[in-house]
Design an enzyme around this catalytic site. Sequence first.
Site, PDB file in Angstrom:
ATOM      1  N   GLY A  51      -0.318   2.326   2.227  1.00 61.79           N
ATOM      2  CA  GLY A  51       0.262   1.676   1.041  1.00 61.79           C
ATOM      3  C   GLY A  51      -0.494   2.215  -0.167  1.00 61.79           C
ATOM      4  N   ARG A  93      -4.370  12.006   1.840  1.00 58.58           N
ATOM      5  CA  ARG A  93      -2.899  11.875   1.852  1.00 58.58           C
ATOM      6  C   ARG A  93      -2.377  12.370   0.494  1.00 58.58           C
ATOM      7  NH1 ARG A  93      -0.183   6.604   4.175  1.00 58.58           N
ATOM      8  NH2 ARG A  93       1.496   8.099   4.539  1.00 58.58           N
ATOM      9  N   ASP A 237       5.307   5.103  -4.175  1.00 59.97           N
ATOM     10  CA  ASP A 237       4.057   5.863  -4.036  1.00 59.97           C
ATOM     11  C   ASP A 237       3.770   6.702  -5.268  1.00 59.97           C
ATOM     12  OD1 ASP A 237       4.988   5.285  -1.119  1.00 59.97           O
ATOM     13  OD2 ASP A 237       2.845   5.766  -1.041  1.00 59.97           O
ATOM     14  N   ASN A 247       9.011   7.171  -2.420  1.00 60.14           N
ATOM     15  CA  ASN A 247       8.656   6.003  -1.603  1.00 60.14           C
ATOM     16  C   ASN A 247       8.987   6.333  -0.147  1.00 60.14           C
ATOM     17  OD1 ASN A 247       7.637   3.280  -1.447  1.00 60.14           O
ATOM     18  ND2 ASN A 247       9.697   2.634  -0.919  1.00 60.14           N
ATOM     19  N   LYS A 248       8.700   5.386   0.720  1.00 59.69           N
ATOM     20  CA  LYS A 248       8.866   5.584   2.167  1.00 59.69           C
ATOM     21  C   LYS A 248      10.228   6.166   2.521  1.00 59.69           C
ATOM     22  CE  LYS A 248       6.449   5.148   4.668  1.00 59.69           C
ATOM     23  NZ  LYS A 248       5.671   6.331   5.115  1.00 59.69           N
TER      24      LYS A 248
HETATM   25  O1  MRU Z   1       3.050   5.690   4.669  1.00 62.17           O
HETATM   26  P1  MRU Z   1       2.702   4.402   4.004  1.00 62.17           P
HETATM   27  O2  MRU Z   1       2.784   3.220   4.904  1.00 62.17           O
HETATM   28  O3  MRU Z   1       1.388   4.483   3.262  1.00 62.17           O
HETATM   29  O4  MRU Z   1       3.840   4.224   2.912  1.00 62.17           O
HETATM   30  C1  MRU Z   1       3.818   3.086   2.087  1.00 62.17           C
HETATM   31  C2  MRU Z   1       4.985   3.011   1.189  1.00 62.17           C
HETATM   32  O5  MRU Z   1       5.815   3.891   1.126  1.00 62.17           O
HETATM   33  C3  MRU Z   1       5.038   1.843   0.258  1.00 62.17           C
HETATM   34  O6  MRU Z   1       6.375   1.488   0.011  1.00 62.17           O
HETATM   35  C4  MRU Z   1       4.365   2.217  -1.069  1.00 62.17           C
HETATM   36  O7  MRU Z   1       3.091   2.744  -0.850  1.00 62.17           O
HETATM   37  C5  MRU Z   1       4.254   1.050  -1.976  1.00 62.17           C
HETATM   38  S1  MRU Z   1       3.058  -0.095  -1.356  1.00 62.17           S
HETATM   39  C6  MRU Z   1       2.776  -1.291  -2.485  1.00 62.17           C
END
Ligand code: MRU
Length: 356
Positions: A51, A93, A237, A247-248
């Site tokens: 996140g 990352r 992100d 985003n995801k």
């Molecule tokens: O791969 P991750 O679990 O780190 O991805 C997280 C996301 O895509 C969240 O939607 C994003 O970081 C926002 S979290 C407040």
Amino acid sequence: MTDFDTIRPVHWADDHLALLDQRLLPGETRWLRCDSADAVADAIRAMVVRGAPAIGIAAAFGAVLAAREAVAAAPTDWRGHLRVALERLEGARPTAVNLRWALQRQSARLEGDPPDPASVLLAEAEAIATEDLAANRRMGELGAALITKPGGVLTHCNTGSLATAGYGTALGVIRSGWAAGCITRVFADETRPWLQGARLTAWELLQDGIPVELLADGAAPALLRTGAVSWVIVGADRVTANGDVANKIGTYALAIAARHHDVGFMVVAPRSTVDMATPDGDAITIETRDADELLSLGGQRVAAPGAGAWNPVFDVTPAALVDALVTEQGVVHSPDAGRMATAFGGDAPRAMPDAP
Ligand code: MRU
């Protein structure tokens, strides 16, 4: 802590950083102890902590460990050692800009010649975490105020306490909206392949007494078609200077489906996720993770032997599909380059542009 808000994923414990191991949830609640900056970088890479804001906060505390190690290794030349450790943290990352943002903020605190760099960085890491929590609460209020008719919402991935200092971004809006009574049903995509929705969002909402209904990612358009959802609410992100949103993976498909069904699409992200130095989504490095995350489930191979995989873990939603970008500084309606520049062009908070 307020109602519906009990979870904290990052804990500083004087001589080490403790991270709630998100790879094990919901089956097991175990904390991972990180005694070095490299251990924090490894934990970020392995998704012990994930996140965007939580990654930035963990890295900020990782910088404290890096400074301690650097001063112990080279009392008079600690800067060189520290720089290498910070680079390793930043490389853990690539997509979430909060990681770079937090480390740049830490580096700026080392200008001049602080006699005890680690304590300067510790104060800054604590400030970053405190500010993130306050931002989430503010975004919760602002986002919930956009939900004018009580109804259901759909979210994706995990954007909650687990992904931040606490309370969450999109999930903070859902916490606030639930508490205010304007959200009456919460739907969450399971979020293949890492199952942040099924494992983490469902776990943390249920821990905090908010009922949740999971759906397979591919079921989202069918759900939107029923009229049960008035807003899709997601985190980010990275938000670029023209309002594009990384985003995801799966967020872009949700935004297309939301527009097709006339459902609002809300992105909730702190100012630290807004990257005005990157012009648009095409300039964002999208992380691709190991094919095994897609081909296996819970350590068990499920895909046909011999199958390959394409596993980008983020996508870019064009700004044109975003109805509202909520930050702690205010709401940008229908973001584009002009409205983003008006809102975030400088470092100081500015007045929000009017809704179109
Ligand atoms: O791969 P991750 O679990 O780190 O991805 C997280 C996301 O895509 C969240 O939607 C994003 O970081 C926002 S979290 C407040």
